[in-house]
Write a protein that holds these residues in place. Structure first.
Motif, PDB file in Angstrom:
ATOM      1  N   HIS A 196      -1.440   7.513   3.135  1.00  0.00           N
ATOM      2  CA  HIS A 196      -2.280   7.646   1.946  1.00  0.00           C
ATOM      3  C   HIS A 196      -2.309   9.122   1.565  1.00  0.00           C
ATOM      4  O   HIS A 196      -1.836   9.969   2.313  1.00  0.00           O
ATOM      5  CB  HIS A 196      -3.691   7.090   2.175  1.00  0.00           C
ATOM      6  N   PHE A 254       0.835  -1.193   0.000  1.00  0.00           N
ATOM      7  CA  PHE A 254       0.000   0.000   0.000  1.00  0.00           C
ATOM      8  C   PHE A 254       0.873   1.248   0.000  1.00  0.00           C
ATOM      9  O   PHE A 254       1.712   1.420   0.892  1.00  0.00           O
ATOM     10  CB  PHE A 254      -0.913   0.016   1.221  1.00  0.00           C
ATOM     11  N   GLU A 311      -7.750  -1.365  -0.500  1.00  0.00           N
ATOM     12  CA  GLU A 311      -8.081  -1.573   0.911  1.00  0.00           C
ATOM     13  C   GLU A 311      -9.387  -2.343   1.050  1.00  0.00           C
ATOM     14  O   GLU A 311      -9.440  -3.370   1.714  1.00  0.00           O
ATOM     15  CB  GLU A 311      -8.231  -0.213   1.593  1.00  0.00           C
ATOM     16  N   SER A 365      -8.199   1.886   8.690  1.00  0.00           N
ATOM     17  CA  SER A 365      -7.569   1.583   7.398  1.00  0.00           C
ATOM     18  C   SER A 365      -6.442   0.575   7.561  1.00  0.00           C
ATOM     19  O   SER A 365      -6.288  -0.349   6.749  1.00  0.00           O
ATOM     20  CB  SER A 365      -6.972   2.836   6.769  1.00  0.00           C
ATOM     21  N   ILE A 422      -2.552   7.032   7.789  1.00  0.00           N
ATOM     22  CA  ILE A 422      -3.880   6.449   7.677  1.00  0.00           C
ATOM     23  C   ILE A 422      -4.506   6.325   9.069  1.00  0.00           C
ATOM     24  O   ILE A 422      -3.871   6.666  10.065  1.00  0.00           O
ATOM     25  CB  ILE A 422      -3.811   5.057   7.013  1.00  0.00           C
ATOM     26  N   ARG A 471      -6.141  -2.998   5.666  1.00  0.00           N
ATOM     27  CA  ARG A 471      -4.969  -3.367   4.863  1.00  0.00           C
ATOM     28  C   ARG A 471      -4.430  -4.715   5.333  1.00  0.00           C
ATOM     29  O   ARG A 471      -4.135  -5.599   4.519  1.00  0.00           O
ATOM     30  CB  ARG A 471      -3.886  -2.288   4.985  1.00  0.00           C
ATOM     31  N   ASN A 475      -4.945   3.200  -1.720  1.00  0.00           N
ATOM     32  CA  ASN A 475      -5.940   2.594  -0.836  1.00  0.00           C
ATOM     33  C   ASN A 475      -7.130   2.012  -1.599  1.00  0.00           C
ATOM     34  O   ASN A 475      -8.055   1.503  -1.007  1.00  0.00           O
ATOM     35  CB  ASN A 475      -6.385   3.545   0.274  1.00  0.00           C
TER      36      ASN A 475
END
Ligand code: CDP
Ligand code: MG
Length: 737
Positions: A407, A326, A390, A430, A426, A434, A387
């Motif tokens: 992000h 990510f 995600e 989040s 984040i 992830r 993201n």
């Protein structure tokens, strides 16, 4: 001999499965075969496709097609039946039948997005006379990739029973019964179809993301649902009393069902907002994921991500699972792609290589497929994602997640009216999403490139977008859908008064609203043109100034993050290559020069490399341009109207939409924005960097170490008052002092 760098992690999960997960991965290697179901299936589709492309007899072809569509669907059914949601089909459909609104909560990957619309289709929620099922997605890439998948599952060509509609790309038809569309596109459909009569069900997917447009849609759908119920009640009454007479001629309208879907558990707020709508929980099936944090803070997360991917790649069998990284945005992804290629070149020849597979919003559709396909033998996929991965797209085969912890988010300072795009940490929620991506098919591992203590400091949830962006675009659409009281609208989280006021003021200054706050004819035109109000205004103005061609080209060029790339090790080379296109008045005209040169070079790959032009982004630009040209043709605007070499005309035309993005040179050589008096600097990547024109306008402000204006052009200060008489008319005198 290659000796990879290492980063040391702490294992802060209290689990015992860690060792067993590694062990099972080793077993997979010994077998020498990939055990992945998904991979096999993907092979099958591509076979199917090849098969019918090769047939030349068209009649035979369509028969064959039908057969192979059905075959693929049949194969996928086995997979679908294995999804956790499949067992919940009856209660889900029952719940939706007996309630006007339901909230569905289920872990990412449980099958909500792909299956629920199909359940509803089978249950008869789509037919010719009463309309079908709309499913919104915050991101276009997700809408497209999911629609493709579901079309395969249903066994029909894309754009038939299953289709999608995103800005600049419509793959739906009158036969489409399940339509995946971005939340922005549904908002746009409300303008043309205020009661959304073409749908019986609207599914608001990914509601937990709380995007601006989903939030606005929630309020609108609530109103529409009520209006449709009232309309049905009234018709019934009319029919009973014999008034209204021609009831039979009315189009059929059903009640509107609303399904709100979320991947996180905090669904009570949605329920409360929708008058205590029932919440249906779908059990997930998540394997254990071991979480590792770094023991030290990482000074450069890109470097760290590269080191850790290499570490994971070298320490685990190549067919034991892919890696998902990510990252903050497209520029990160492209830099990381290069780092991986660099690392690959150091790996011993006989060793499996890493295959970087980018996925982000502006990735051209043709390049998206790679991410969903298995890696060729001798490679391990390293998926590089924003993201977007995600919760909204699921990529099969992932066992390892690398989370940089950042992000890119839009931020809006309503006090000074400045919107900026920044890389930020984040939220905890989040980070958990992830992590979860590593455990969808088997036990997995998640490497967080930050310390455990940093995780603890993260906010629990992100801030809804409505509280951190410029609202001009949705306000104009709300006005155009008949919502006159913007302040009194029922928001789930009301934006600040200041940001609503700013949006109204901006629209007023653009002459989209009149003195009473009503939409003007221009405003209505702007609302229907699928661009931010400032850009719509530019296109509108370009008709008057006779420079629509240039306006379309520049707007398209501004639709990507960057057109050039500047590798760290070839900074000077890249800058001097860029200089060839440089225009003394700044970036807008520089981009135009570049586009001309690119078209002359026929988009040649080598040419792009030599000139440090981002070919992927240029392809996106050309696509947007094609769409805008088509749109203009439909609206009877001549897209080829050109002002030739009269470049001032082009800049003045842009200023008509961007006068609120002006800044004036100060005695200390900084710039001060007219709107909000912020101190800002010309971005180092700009062709005006190091120059000091008295006045500039810019496309956006980005905050890195300080506030930078990006995509900047120089203007004559006196043009500002002409462009915005309502805002700055009085200001032309003071400028002269
Ligand atoms: O919406 P939710 O996250 O609950 O799940 P989904 O998007 O409906 O995905 C369900 C399953 O479909 C995933 O677990 C994938 O196995 C599969 N899928 C896929 O293989 N390829 C796609 N393009 C989309 C989904
Ligand atoms: Mg989903």
């Amino acid at each position: 001999m290659y000796t990879p760098q290492k980063i040391v992690f702490s294992d802060n999960s209290d689990d015992e499965t860690k060792s067993s997960s590694i062990a099972s991965a080793h077993v997979a290697q010994q077998n020498g075969h990939s055990p992945h179901k998904h991979k096999k299936n993907h092979h099958h589709h591509s076979h199917g496709r090849h098969h019918h492309h090769d047939k030349d007899q068209s009649h035979q072809k369509s028969k064959k097609n039908q057969k192979s569509y059905a075959k693929i669907a049949e194969k996928l059914l086995v997979q679908r039946k294995g999804l956790p949601i499949y067992g919940a089909k009856e209660p889900l459909v029952g719940g939706i039948k007996s309630n006007s609104t339901v909230i569905v909560v289920g872990e990412t990957g449980s099958g909500k997005t792909t299956q629920i619309p199909q359940f509803l289709l089978e249950a008869g929620f789509a037919n010719e006379s009463c309309g079908g099922i709309a499913v919104t997605q915050p991101r276009r890439v997700a809408a497209i990739s999911i629609a493709k998948r579901v079309a395969e599952e249903v066994g029909t060509p894309l754009g038939g029973r299953v289709g999608y509609s995103v800005r600049f790309d419509d793959m739906s038809s009158e036969y489409t019964q399940i339509k995946y569309l971005t939340d922005g596109m549904l908002l746009r459909e409300v303008l043309l179809d205020p009661m959304l009569k073409r749908y019986q069900v609207v599914v608001l997917d990914e509601a937990h993301e709380r995007t601006l447009r989903t939030d606005i849609l929630m309020g609108m759908l609530k109103q529409i649902q009520k209006r449709r119920a009232d309309m049905i009640a009234k018709r019934r009454k009319d029919r009973r009393s014999g008034t209204g007479g021609n009831g039979a001629e009315h189009e059929k309208v059903t009640n509107l069902k609303i399904v709100v879907m979320s991947a996180t558990l905090d669904a009570e707020r949605f329920s409360k907002y929708f008058d205590n709508a029932p919440i249906l929980y779908v059990a997930g099936r998540q394997h254990h994921v071991t979480v590792y944090n770094t023991l030290e803070p990482q000074p450069d997360y890109l470097d760290a991500a590269n080191i850790v991917s290499t570490q994971v790649h070298l320490e685990n069998p190549v067919d034991g699972g892919d890696v998902l990284v990510f990252l903050a945005g497209q520029d990160d992804i492209e830099n990381m792609e290069k780092l991986i290629h660099e690392t690959n070149s150091h790996l011993p020849e006989n060793m499996a290589k890493m295959l970087p597979c980018p996925i982000f919003a502006a990735l051209p559709t043709a390049q998206q497929a790679k991410v969903f396909q298995p890696a060729p033998p001798g490679f391990r996929k390293i998926v590089l994602a924003t993201n977007i991965a995600e919760t909204s797209v699921t990529i099969p085969g992932i066992r390892y997640v690398i989370d940089t912890g950042v992000h890119k988010v839009r931020d809006y300072d309503a006090r000074v009216g400045v919107e900026s795009l920044q890389v930020q940490p984040i939220s905890k929620s989040s980070a958990r999403q992830r992590t979860g991506r590593a455990g969808r098919e088997a036990p997995g591992a998640c490497y967080r490139l930050y310390m455990e203590s940093s995780f603890q400091e993260l906010d629990d949830d992100g801030i809804p977008e409505i509280k951190r962006c410029n609202l001009a675009m949705v306000v104009i659409q709300m006005k155009a859908s008949g919502i006159s009281d913007i302040m009194g609208f029922e928001y789930m989280d009301p934006p600040s008064k200041a940001s609503l006021k700013n949006a109204l003021l901006e629209l007023y200054a653009l002459a989209a609203l009149d003195d009473h706050g009503h939409l003007t004819d221009l405003g209505r035109w702007m609302a229907e043109f699928p661009l931010e109000p400032s850009y719509s205004k530019v296109i509108y103005e370009s008709q008057k100034q006779g420079c629509t061609k240039e306006a379309i080209n520049i707007v398209s060029l501004l639709s990507v993050d960057s057109i050039f790339y500047i590798p760290n090790d070839k900074r000077d080379e890249s800058m001097s290559a860029q200089k060839k296109f440089s225009h003394s008045d700044g970036d807008h005209l520089t981009y135009l020069n570049l586009l001309d040169a690119y078209i002359q070079a026929n988009g040649d790959k080598d040419w792009c490399r030599d000139h440090f032009v981002n070919i992927r982004n240029m392809q996106h630009v050309l696509n947007v341009r094609k769409q805008l040209v088509g749109l203009c043709n439909r609206l009877n605007i001549d897209p080829n109207m050109s002002c030739g070499t009269s470049t001032d005309t082009v800049l003045k035309c842009f200023l008509a939409g961007f006068f609120h993005h002006c800044a004036l040179l100060q005695p200390d050589n900084t710039y001060r924005t007219l709107n909000g008096s912020q101190t800002t600097y010309i971005h180092p990547g700009s062709s005006l960097f190091g120059k000091r024109p008295p006045a500039i306008f810019y496309d956006q402000l980005v905050f890195t170490n300080k506030l930078h204006a990006r995509s900047v052009s120089a203007i004559d200060p006196s043009w500002i008052a002409t462009a915005a008489p309502k805002l700055y008319g009085h200001f032309s005198k003071s400028l002269k002092n």
